[in-house]
Design an enzyme around this catalytic site. Structure first.
Site, short mmCIF file in Angstrom:
data_model
loop_
_atom_site.label_atom_id
_atom_site.label_comp_id
_atom_site.label_asym_id
_atom_site.label_seq_id
_atom_site.Cartn_x
_atom_site.Cartn_y
_atom_site.Cartn_z
N LYS A 147 0.86 -1.18 0.00
CA LYS A 147 0.00 0.00 0.00
C LYS A 147 0.89 1.23 0.00
O LYS A 147 2.03 1.18 0.49
CB LYS A 147 -0.90 0.02 1.25
CG LYS A 147 -2.15 0.86 1.08
CD LYS A 147 -3.26 0.10 0.37
CE LYS A 147 -4.46 0.96 0.10
NZ LYS A 147 -5.59 0.19 -0.42
N GLY A 198 -20.51 6.66 2.46
CA GLY A 198 -19.49 6.91 1.42
C GLY A 198 -20.16 7.08 0.07
O GLY A 198 -21.06 6.30 -0.28
N GLY A 221 -18.17 7.80 -2.85
CA GLY A 221 -17.05 7.87 -3.79
C GLY A 221 -17.11 6.72 -4.76
O GLY A 221 -18.18 6.17 -5.05
N ASN A 222 -15.96 6.33 -5.26
CA ASN A 222 -15.90 5.24 -6.24
C ASN A 222 -16.66 4.02 -5.73
O ASN A 222 -17.53 3.47 -6.42
CB ASN A 222 -14.42 4.90 -6.52
CG ASN A 222 -14.28 3.64 -7.37
OD1 ASN A 222 -14.76 2.56 -7.01
ND2 ASN A 222 -13.66 3.77 -8.52
N GLY A 272 -18.68 3.49 -2.75
CA GLY A 272 -20.04 3.66 -2.23
C GLY A 272 -21.05 3.92 -3.33
O GLY A 272 -22.12 3.31 -3.36
P1 NAD Z 1 -13.14 7.82 -2.76
O1 NAD Z 1 -12.12 8.84 -2.50
O2 NAD Z 1 -13.61 7.63 -4.17
O3 NAD Z 1 -14.46 8.11 -1.86
C1 NAD Z 1 -14.45 8.24 -0.48
C2 NAD Z 1 -15.84 8.69 -0.06
O4 NAD Z 1 -15.91 8.70 1.36
C3 NAD Z 1 -16.21 10.09 -0.53
O5 NAD Z 1 -17.55 10.09 -0.94
C4 NAD Z 1 -16.05 10.93 0.74
O6 NAD Z 1 -16.88 12.08 0.71
C5 NAD Z 1 -16.51 9.94 1.76
N1 NAD Z 1 -16.07 10.24 3.11
C6 NAD Z 1 -14.91 10.75 3.53
N2 NAD Z 1 -14.90 10.86 4.87
C7 NAD Z 1 -16.09 10.39 5.29
C8 NAD Z 1 -16.70 10.24 6.56
N3 NAD Z 1 -16.06 10.59 7.68
N4 NAD Z 1 -17.92 9.72 6.60
C9 NAD Z 1 -18.57 9.38 5.47
N5 NAD Z 1 -18.06 9.48 4.27
C10 NAD Z 1 -16.84 10.00 4.18
O7 NAD Z 1 -12.59 6.47 -2.15
P2 NAD Z 1 -13.01 4.98 -2.53
O8 NAD Z 1 -12.08 4.50 -3.58
O9 NAD Z 1 -14.47 4.92 -2.75
O10 NAD Z 1 -12.61 4.20 -1.20
C11 NAD Z 1 -13.49 4.09 -0.10
C12 NAD Z 1 -13.05 2.94 0.78
O11 NAD Z 1 -13.03 1.74 0.01
C13 NAD Z 1 -11.64 3.07 1.35
O12 NAD Z 1 -11.61 2.46 2.62
C14 NAD Z 1 -10.79 2.28 0.38
O13 NAD Z 1 -9.57 1.83 0.96
C15 NAD Z 1 -11.74 1.14 0.09
N6 NAD Z 1 -11.44 0.40 -1.14
C16 NAD Z 1 -11.39 1.04 -2.34
C17 NAD Z 1 -11.14 0.30 -3.49
C18 NAD Z 1 -11.15 0.93 -4.86
O14 NAD Z 1 -11.13 0.17 -5.83
N7 NAD Z 1 -11.25 2.24 -4.99
C19 NAD Z 1 -10.91 -1.09 -3.40
C20 NAD Z 1 -10.98 -1.70 -2.15
C21 NAD Z 1 -11.26 -0.95 -1.03
#
Ligand code: NAD
Length: 406
Positions: free
Chosen positions: A103, A214, A216-217, A219
């Protein structure tokens, strides 16, 4: 915030008490192979130089090259990156793909940078780490606040420095720059496949009422996939708070609303809620898809979901795990639930190395059986050892890694 690496080690200790693994193997897994901290000087738009702190943790490569995303966040620090790299090691083993765990990250709020500054910072991360990266060594990907565009800058910088033209060193690239079909929604899709595979075994109804933290990508893609499959999203949130409608939210309209208004709040036909309130809503499935340490000993007793699906990494603390287990609320753990992302990243790496491009259908046709198998084997391990699904997934992963390492 609780130290995520201590949480990860508490999870490891718990499993080591349930199953008798080789003691030296467990000791080895208590430290990464290496953790690297770098300082990245960046020329800012006003001509000044600012120094940023960056990281790469290579945790374990028994099963294959180190693999894991790069996070940009103002709170990111080495213990978080170590925990995430440890979980990646187990996740690749649960998914049964030939990759190890790593990571990376930078302590930065990317929203405070111009596009040019963000590009120079991203290229700076690669300049400092190019020696240890490579298709057969260490293969990063996107995570929180890192995008396909950032992966493209990084991939381009790596090619300039090393001459490597395979583009297989960074995954999550835009499709026209060597990315894989399906990588964007892969984590959300994988989460849905895991849910679908275990739904009946966990006693969930055919059509579920779902709450997601969440936007983001992960959620947002998960919300869209669940809605397409006839489920209802009662509430969803971003970092500023969320919205709730007991009859289900119109996610398409909500996406448009956020684009226009910059936030979810005051979305028509919904009630504004805080992130704390969201976690405690009565529902069938609660999906944390934002950050670590969201379900803790402070709120676990108030969780009213029937099942928790961890699409974020590390959202439930070890203390909260115990409380939920006692309350009979199964937690589908991150190392299984969000493994769709790294699995499609692995497909991208394979396509780059073979110079192939698979259709979205091919990608999801390959993803489904792997995820289904991982979900069912996790469930069986949990049953075999009379433990929760997290320990089941850890046992499955540790058996595979131990076999290779010993
Ligand atoms: P992202 O940056 O696209 O989105 C993050 C989201 O979380 C945003 O909507 C942000 O507004 C929201 N957020 C931030 N702080 C917050 C809080 N305190 N309460 C509620 N929402 C909050 O990130 P992502 O890629 O969607 O990643 C989210 C999680 O999923 C992380 O834990 C990441 O490690 C995990 N993850 C991501 C992937 C991937 O392919 N992107 C794969 C496996 C795991």
């Amino acid at each position: 915030m609780q130290n995520p690496f201590q949480n990860a080690m508490a999870q490891l200790d718990k499993v080591a008490k349930i199953k008798n693994f080789n003691a030296e193997f467990i000791t080895r897994l208590r430290q990464p192979d290496r953790d690297i901290r770098i300082s990245i000087p960046v020329k800012m738009d006003d001509g000044s130089i600012k120094i940023f702190e960056g990281y790469r943790v290579e945790y374990n490569n028994a099963l294959g090259p180190y693999k894991g995303g790069i996070r940009y966040h103002h709170d990111t620090e080495i213990n978080e990156i170590k925990a995430l790299a440890f979980w990646m090691t187990l996740k690749c083993a649960v998914a049964n793909i030939p990759m190890g765990g790593g990571k990376g990250g930078i302590t930065v709020d990317p929203k405070t940078l111009s596009k040019g500054e963000l590009e120079r910072l991203s290229r700076g991360w690669v300049k400092k780490l190019a020696d240890i990266l490579g298709p057969k060594k260490d293969v990063p990907a996107p995570d929180v606040n890192t995008t396909g565009e950032i992966m493209d800058w990084m991939s381009d910088e790596f090619q300039k420095i090393t001459g490597d033209k395979t583009r297989a060193t960074f995954t999550g690239k835009p499709i026209e720059k060597g990315g894989s079909e399906g990588r964007g929604p892969a984590t959300g899709f994988g989460g849905f496949y895991v849910f679908d595979s275990l739904r009946k075994q966990l006693g969930l109804p055919e059509k579920c009422k779902i709450v997601i933290q969440g936007f983001g990508n992960v959620g947002l893609n998960a919300a869209q996939i669940f809605v397409e499959n006839g489920h209802k999203i009662l509430a969803i949130s971003d970092s500023k708070g969320g919205v709730y409608n007991s009859n289900g939210l119109n996610i398409k309209k909500l996406v448009e609303y956020k684009k226009t208004n910059g936030s979810l709040s005051n979305f028509p036909e919904s009630k504004n809620i805080t992130n704390e309130e969201l976690l405690e809503i009565k529902c069938d499935l609660l999906v944390p898809a934002a950050f670590e340490n969201q379900i803790t000993d402070k709120n676990a007793d108030n969780i009213k979901a029937k099942v928790v699906l961890e699409l974020a990494n590390g959202p439930t603390t070890p203390e909260a795990d115990e409380i939920l287990f006692t309350k009979g609320i199964p937690v589908i753990p991150d190392v299984l639930a969000n493994s769709g992302g790294v699995t499609v990243s692995y497909f991208e790496w394979e396509q780059n190395l073979k110079n192939e491009h698979w259709s979205e259908k091919e990608v999801f046709d390959k993803l489904f059986p792997l995820i289904n198998d991982a979900a069912q084997k996790t469930f069986e391990k949990g049953k075999e050892y009379s433990t929760d699904l997290r320990c089941g997934a850890f046992i499955l992963a540790l058996e595979r890694i131990e076999k290779k390492m010993l």
